[in-house]
Design an enzyme around this catalytic site. Structure first.
Site, PDB file in Angstrom:
ATOM      1  N   LYS B  45       0.849  -1.190   0.000  1.00 35.93           N
ATOM      2  CA  LYS B  45       0.000   0.000   0.000  1.00 35.93           C
ATOM      3  C   LYS B  45       0.892   1.251   0.000  1.00 35.93           C
ATOM      4  CE  LYS B  45      -3.266   2.918   0.559  1.00 35.93           C
ATOM      5  NZ  LYS B  45      -4.052   3.273  -0.638  1.00 35.93           N
ATOM      6  N   CYS B 129      -0.203   9.219  -8.151  1.00 38.58           N
ATOM      7  CA  CYS B 129      -1.484   9.007  -7.488  1.00 38.58           C
ATOM      8  C   CYS B 129      -2.437  10.144  -7.836  1.00 38.58           C
ATOM      9  CB  CYS B 129      -1.341   8.934  -5.973  1.00 38.58           C
ATOM     10  SG  CYS B 129      -2.953   8.727  -5.182  1.00 38.58           S
ATOM     11  N   LYS B 165       6.563   4.425 -10.931  1.00 35.26           N
ATOM     12  CA  LYS B 165       5.207   4.118 -11.415  1.00 35.26           C
ATOM     13  C   LYS B 165       4.633   5.320 -12.158  1.00 35.26           C
ATOM     14  CE  LYS B 165       0.871   1.952  -9.915  1.00 35.26           C
ATOM     15  NZ  LYS B 165       0.230   1.233  -8.787  1.00 35.26           N
ATOM     16  N   GLY B 217      -9.337  -1.791 -13.538  1.00 28.32           N
ATOM     17  CA  GLY B 217     -10.148  -2.959 -13.879  1.00 28.32           C
ATOM     18  C   GLY B 217     -10.061  -3.283 -15.367  1.00 28.32           C
ATOM     19  N   GLY B 244      -5.735  -3.558 -15.330  1.00 32.05           N
ATOM     20  CA  GLY B 244      -6.839  -4.389 -15.808  1.00 32.05           C
ATOM     21  C   GLY B 244      -6.533  -5.842 -16.067  1.00 32.05           C
ATOM     22  N   GLY B 265      -4.200  -6.128  -9.703  1.00 34.72           N
ATOM     23  CA  GLY B 265      -4.804  -5.291  -8.657  1.00 34.72           C
ATOM     24  C   GLY B 265      -6.288  -5.534  -8.521  1.00 34.72           C
TER      25      GLY B 265
END
Lengths: 257, 304
Positions: B45, B129, B165, B217, B244, B265
């Site tokens: 996390k 983020c 990232k 997703g 995804g 994820g």
């Protein structure tokens, strides 16, 4: 391993009213460690997210779990179309349930689709349970005969007065507490109802446990989406999570907004 | 021999499947379903130098084949992680990747120093983020800013392999990738979530209390494949693909696009066992196709 994924055949489906359904599913593993007030995360065909549904009842010896749910959106509508013989993919048992002590005098307060988890929780209390249920109208009433069959003193309120007390279930609570004391209050229902129940309990110095709801992701405490604002022991505020730290919280811990 | 074993930036992974940051906590919850050591790695996390409470709920909304989230980096702070979670994770036989974030250059420098001195195996630098105001994503959306933060973290964190990232919410993700490569990144992971929004038509309010959130997703998978392939063709450092992935077929596709390893994820929410099914399926695919090691497939797509 605390959590189980289990494929559970639906052995009995009942329609309680136009939008509320009862599924009894066969379970060998998940039922073994289940407690009243816990929930399961149900897989829905074609949906990314599972749907958290509270456990209405279960029987370890006979190997079944019962879910009662209401159609709230697409996901629960898909679930409602499932039939006896279909298989439900569940993650369970999840969350912390109610701490049960049937020697205590307990008052259970339920509103709408918050009622089902109270059935399993109140059953061991028999006549020691007073069950106060609130619904929109007479047609929305569910499970009241089953609470009665367990020996509870059941009282009902409807918003439109079509059955029982005309008004809110919280008014029945004040009335009940004026009549006689109780050791503990258990409540599940819409947040405004829970807030009023918590205030009544606090004012009278009665221990109160509330079962909360929030939009969930993983259901096990990893993704942190189902946040609920709570107070720490030092009084500072933080976010805890309905799926892992709840769904049952001590009402004094919750920051009501 | 192990067909799925890889070495990424000098770190050995038993397989290339890593739990994506933010979906797997610090591993403890999923370890109640199966031993998390079956995965190659865990990206923890996202952490910040101090505890962060995150955004008010609702923090999640469902979308067609995906979700939006606006958790807002809720985390107990890096020191709490190093003291309470890292010792447990280090006993689980899994590569431990610390995902770090911040809202100022000073925060990034401070957290980089902390993780550098810790037992983590790798660092994933989160400059993308989308859910934190005045931070995170702001650093990830221009090549200069991304390079600057990478350089700061690289300097303060010389002992750990550094994966950066990347945000997909940019005009050219390969320009950002080249910039962080030049600034000292050892690898890049992509894609983070795509900014999105949903509105409740009854209340006329956004479903998320933060109004907008990050979309993930299966719905984002084709975008992720395209971006991974573009970045693979633009940089020399390894690319870790995510966005995804829900099946082993998705994972193989991502590897063909150019991913040396993949992260899973959102699929975890549909099926907590998804990463295990992916590992099994990838292994069978390699066996059936007589491929000795997954590394042979990386970037294997033949573009028209």
């Amino acid at each position: 391993m605390k959590y189980t994924q289990e494929l559970c055949p639906i052995i009995q489906k009942d329609t309680l009213n136009r939008t509320t359904f009862s599924f009894v599913v066969k379970s060998e593993k998940a039922v073994q460690t289940m407690q009243p007030g816990q929930f399961a995360n149900l897989r829905v065909a074609g949906k990314t997210l599972r749907r958290p549904i509270s456990v209405c009842g279960f029987n370890r010896e006979e190997g079944w779990i019962r879910f009662v749910f209401e159609i709230r959106g697409e996901g629960t509508a898909i679930l409602a179309r499932m039939n006896e013989g279909d298989t439900l993919d569940i993650l369970a048992p999840l969350g912390n349930g109610f701490a049960i002590d049937p020697t205590e005098k307990a008052v259970f307060v339920g509103g709408g689709i918050g009622v089902p988890p109270l059935l399993g929780a109140s059953a061991p209390y028999g006549e020691n349970a007073t069950v106060l249920l609130g619904f929109r109208n007479m047609r929305a009433i569910i499970l009241s005969d089953e609470f009665e069959a367990n020996g509870a003193d059941v009282r009902i309120a409807t918003d439109d007065g079509s059955y029982g007390h005309h008004g809110f279930v919280t008014q029945l609570l004040a009335q009940r507490l004026d009549e006689a004391p109780c050791d503990v209050i258990y409540a599940c229902g819409p947040t405004p109802m829970l807030k009023l129940v918590a205030a009544e309990a606090e004012q009278r110095g009665i221990r109160c446990m509330v079962s909360l709801e929030e939009r969930m992701g993983c259901g096990v405490g990893a993704c942190l989406v189902c946040a609920c604002k709570t107070k720490r022991e030092d009084g500072s505020e933080t976010y805890r999570h309905v799926c892992k730290n709840g769904p049952v919280f001590d009402s004094r811990e919750v920051v009501w907004e | 021999m192990n067909r799925l074993a890889i070495n990424l930036n000098g770190v050995d992974f038993k397989n290339p499947v890593i739990a994506a940051s933010g979906t797997y906590g610090f591993g403890r919850e999923y370890n109640e379903f199966y031993p998390i050591s079956r995965l190659g790695g865990i990206s923890c996390k996202g952490m910040t130098i101090r505890e962060k409470l995150g955004n008010p709920p609702p923090r999640i909304a469902e979308t067609p084949d995906g979700i939006l989230n606006s958790v807002g980096l809720q985390n107990p702070g890096v020191e709490h992680f190093i003291e309470h979670d890292l010792p447990w994770l280090k006993q689980q036989d899994i590569v431990v990747i610390a995902n770090i974030a911040g809202s100022t250059e000073e925060d990034y420098a401070a957290i980089a120093e902390k993780v550098n001195a810790s037992d983590v195996d790798m660092v994933e630098l989160n400059i993308s983020c989308p859910n934190v105001k005045a931070g995170g994503a702001a650093f990830g959306t221009s090549p200069d800013c991304a390079a600057n933060i990478t350089r700061i973290v690289r300097e303060k964190c010389p002992n750990k392999p550094l994966m950066v990232k990347l945000s997909p919410n940019v005009t050219s993700i390969s320009e950002i990738a080249k910039a962080v490569e030049a600034a000292g990144a050892d690898s890049v992971s992509l894609i983070n979530t795509l900014l999105g929004m949903r509105i409740d038509i009854r209340t006329r309010r956004p479903i998320l209390k933060n109004n907008k959130g990050g979309m993930s997703g299966p719905a984002v998978f084709p975008i992720a494949v395209r971006m991974v392939n573009e970045v693979y063709n633009a940089v020399k450092i390894p690319v870790i693909g995510l966005g995804g992935i829900a099946t082993w077929q998705d994972a193989i596709e991502m590897v063909l696009a150019g991913a040396s390893a993949i992260q899973v994820g959102t699929a975890m929410f549909t099926d907590p066992y998804a990463p295990l099914h992916i590992i099994e399926g990838m292994d069978e695919y390699l066996e059936e196709n007589n491929i000795d090691n997954i590394a042979e497939l990386v970037g294997g797509v033949k573009l028209w």
